[in-house]
Design a protein around this motif. Structure first.
Motif, PDB file in Angstrom:
ATOM      1  N   ILE A   9       0.849  -1.250  -0.032  1.00  0.00           N
ATOM      2  CA  ILE A   9      -0.129   0.126  -0.092  1.00  0.00           C
ATOM      3  C   ILE A   9       0.892   1.341   0.011  1.00  0.00           C
ATOM      4  CG2 ILE A   9      -1.772   1.378   1.283  1.00  0.00           C
ATOM      5  CD1 ILE A   9      -2.845  -1.412   2.314  1.00  0.00           C
ATOM      6  N   CYS A  43      -6.647   8.785   2.674  1.00  0.00           N
ATOM      7  CA  CYS A  43      -6.968   7.606   3.833  1.00  0.00           C
ATOM      8  C   CYS A  43      -8.222   7.280   3.953  1.00  0.00           C
ATOM      9  CB  CYS A  43      -5.962   8.183   5.192  1.00  0.00           C
ATOM     10  SG  CYS A  43      -6.667   9.905   5.836  1.00  0.00           S
ATOM     11  N   ASP A  62       4.400   8.107   8.698  1.00  0.00           N
ATOM     12  CA  ASP A  62       3.854   7.731   9.862  1.00  0.00           C
ATOM     13  C   ASP A  62       2.314   7.463   9.672  1.00  0.00           C
ATOM     14  OD1 ASP A  62       6.018   7.152  11.566  1.00  0.00           O
ATOM     15  OD2 ASP A  62       6.123   9.239  12.171  1.00  0.00           O
ATOM     16  N   THR A  64       0.598   7.131   6.935  1.00  0.00           N
ATOM     17  CA  THR A  64       0.139   5.691   6.109  1.00  0.00           C
ATOM     18  C   THR A  64       0.321   4.460   6.929  1.00  0.00           C
ATOM     19  OG1 THR A  64       1.387   6.924   4.299  1.00  0.00           O
ATOM     20  CG2 THR A  64       0.838   4.505   3.849  1.00  0.00           C
ATOM     21  N   ASN A  83       9.739   3.947   5.134  1.00  0.00           N
ATOM     22  CA  ASN A  83       9.619   5.308   5.568  1.00  0.00           C
ATOM     23  C   ASN A  83       9.847   6.171   4.238  1.00  0.00           C
ATOM     24  OD1 ASN A  83       9.146   7.669   6.673  1.00  0.00           O
ATOM     25  ND2 ASN A  83      11.381   7.720   7.469  1.00  0.00           N
ATOM     26  N   THR A  86       8.606  12.141   6.802  1.00  0.00           N
ATOM     27  CA  THR A  86       9.548  13.270   7.232  1.00  0.00           C
ATOM     28  C   THR A  86      10.470  12.698   8.610  1.00  0.00           C
ATOM     29  OG1 THR A  86       7.829  14.450   8.609  1.00  0.00           O
ATOM     30  CG2 THR A  86       8.700  15.280   6.493  1.00  0.00           C
ATOM     31  N   PHE A  87       9.735  12.251   9.675  1.00  0.00           N
ATOM     32  CA  PHE A  87      10.410  12.048  10.775  1.00  0.00           C
ATOM     33  C   PHE A  87      10.658  10.299  10.820  1.00  0.00           C
ATOM     34  CE2 PHE A  87       8.556  15.738  11.992  1.00  0.00           C
ATOM     35  CZ  PHE A  87       9.836  16.628  12.636  1.00  0.00           C
ATOM     36  N   GLY A  88       9.384   9.711  10.663  1.00  0.00           N
ATOM     37  CA  GLY A  88       9.636   8.140  10.721  1.00  0.00           C
ATOM     38  C   GLY A  88       9.710   7.478  12.314  1.00  0.00           C
TER      39      GLY A  88
END
Ligand SMILES: NC(=O)c1ccc[n+]([C@@H]2O[C@H](COP(=O)([O-])OP(=O)(O)OC[C@H]3O[C@@H](n4cnc5c(N)ncnc54)[C@H](O)[C@@H]3O)[C@@H](O)[C@H]2O)c1
Ligand SMILES: Nc1ncnc2c1ncn2[C@@H]1O[C@H](COP(=O)(O)OP(=O)(O)OP(=O)(O)O)[C@@H](O)[C@H]1O
Length: 283
Positions: A9, A43, A62, A64, A83, A86-88
């Protein structure tokens, strides 16, 4: 973990997502694994997952993963989160690291991190009018900015107090590093079984974040006489308009989300890197 059928996905809002999804798809096909790729536009999309799915690969940030968590809840299908964001924090696996994680899966060396999800319902005049699940948090807040809301909090049917604030966040351990952290909540181990209640900008400074064993039932009552509209937001992605008198009930969900963990960094390293705990002035 045996892989026969994998669903990929990819967040269509990310320019690199289709290419990375194709790369993963081609790699798995070479290993004789049947795949299906979905490039999602938002989403809200409902992807009907077959119970024969062995793994869902989330390609995005995140947000997703939060979306994929809703799709796999109750099905026990693990998520491998690549990832592109941005941050993950939740997406531990970098976009150049996924092949080595699959090699670990093929060699039965993968580690699954078991994460609590929360279940939230809204009871209006004795009827359940809304239900949702979330991996990060449920937020009861003003629908606009800069308006104080008044909420009654009960824990296991015992009245715990009245909160005047911008709202209340009920977060899971995964969500402890999200909105709750920004509102002054604690970081708790991602695999703990607990829920955090964090007030957003409380009017009374004695209001503090509270960590509870997740077997608790948390009830937030929207008391009469509010000065603004209120809303419920779950994982920043699902919203519901609240009315005075509504009870918002938050409990732990029975099912856990299984996240394939990174094989190159652990949770402590992720927190240290993302929060920049260097001891330096710029940290
Ligand atoms: N002030 C804040 O920090 C704030 C405000 C609103 C929402 N959020 C978070 O955003 C989440 C929704 O994420 P999205 O990507 O769909 O929206 P988004 O695109 O607006 O991203 C919000 C940011 O929150 C980060 N984030 C999400 N989950 C996280 C987690 N568990 N730990 C640490 N950081 C996390 C994301 O990486 C992203 O940088 C919400 O569940 C909430 O936790 C944070
Ligand atoms: N499957 C999806 N398809 C399209 N959009 C999605 C999907 N899942 C989440 N979104 C939305 O896309 C937006 C950004 O997604 P995502 O979090 O994946 O990327 P990001 O914000 O760049 O990364 P991060 O959240 O890690 O900073 C969010 O607003 C989220 O609601």
């Amino acid at each position: 973990m045996e892989l026969k059928y994998v669903v990929i996905i990819a967040n269509g809002g990310k320019s690199q997502a289709p290419a990375i999804a194709k790369e993963i798809n081609d790699y798995l096909a070479l290993h004789g694994i049947v795949t299906q790729v979905y490039i999602t536009k938002d989403c809200e999309e409902n992807i009907p997952l077959s119970i024969r799915t062995d793994l869902v690969v989330s390609v995005g940030g995140d947000g997703t993963v939060l979306y994929c968590a809703r799709l796999v809840q109750n099905l026990g299908i693990p998520i491998l989160a690549v990832n592109l964001g941005t941050f993950g924090y939740i997406t531990e696996i970098g976009c150049h690291e996924w092949k080595s994680v699959f090699e670990d899966i093929f060699g039965d060396r993968e580690r699954l991190s078991r994460r609590l999800m929360l279940r939230v319902s809204v009871i209006r005049k004795g009827l359940k009018v809304y239900q949702a699940t979330g991996l990060n948090e449920a937020v009861v807040s003003s629908a606009g900015i800069s308006k104080v809301v008044k909420l009654d909090l009960s824990i296991n049917n015992t009245f715990a107090g009245t909160f005047r604030s911008d709202g209340l966040i009920i977060a899971t351990p995964t969500g402890s590093t999200g909105y709750s952290l920004a509102a002054g909540g604690p970081i708790i181990d991602s695999e703990m079984s607990a829920l955090i209640i964090t007030p957003i900008c409380p009017f009374t400074l004695s209001n503090r974040p509270l960590v509870l064993g997740s077997s608790e039932m948390i009830t937030i009552n929207v008391v009469e006489g509010q000065r603004t509209e209120l809303m419920l937001t779950v994982d920043g992605q699902q919203t519901f308009d609240l009315e005075e008198g509504d009870d918002v009930i938050v409990e732990k969900s029975r099912s856990r989300i299984l996240l394939v963990a990174s094989n190159v960094r652990n949770y402590t390293e992720i927190i240290r890197a993302k929060l920049n705990w260097t001891g330096e002035l710029h940290a």
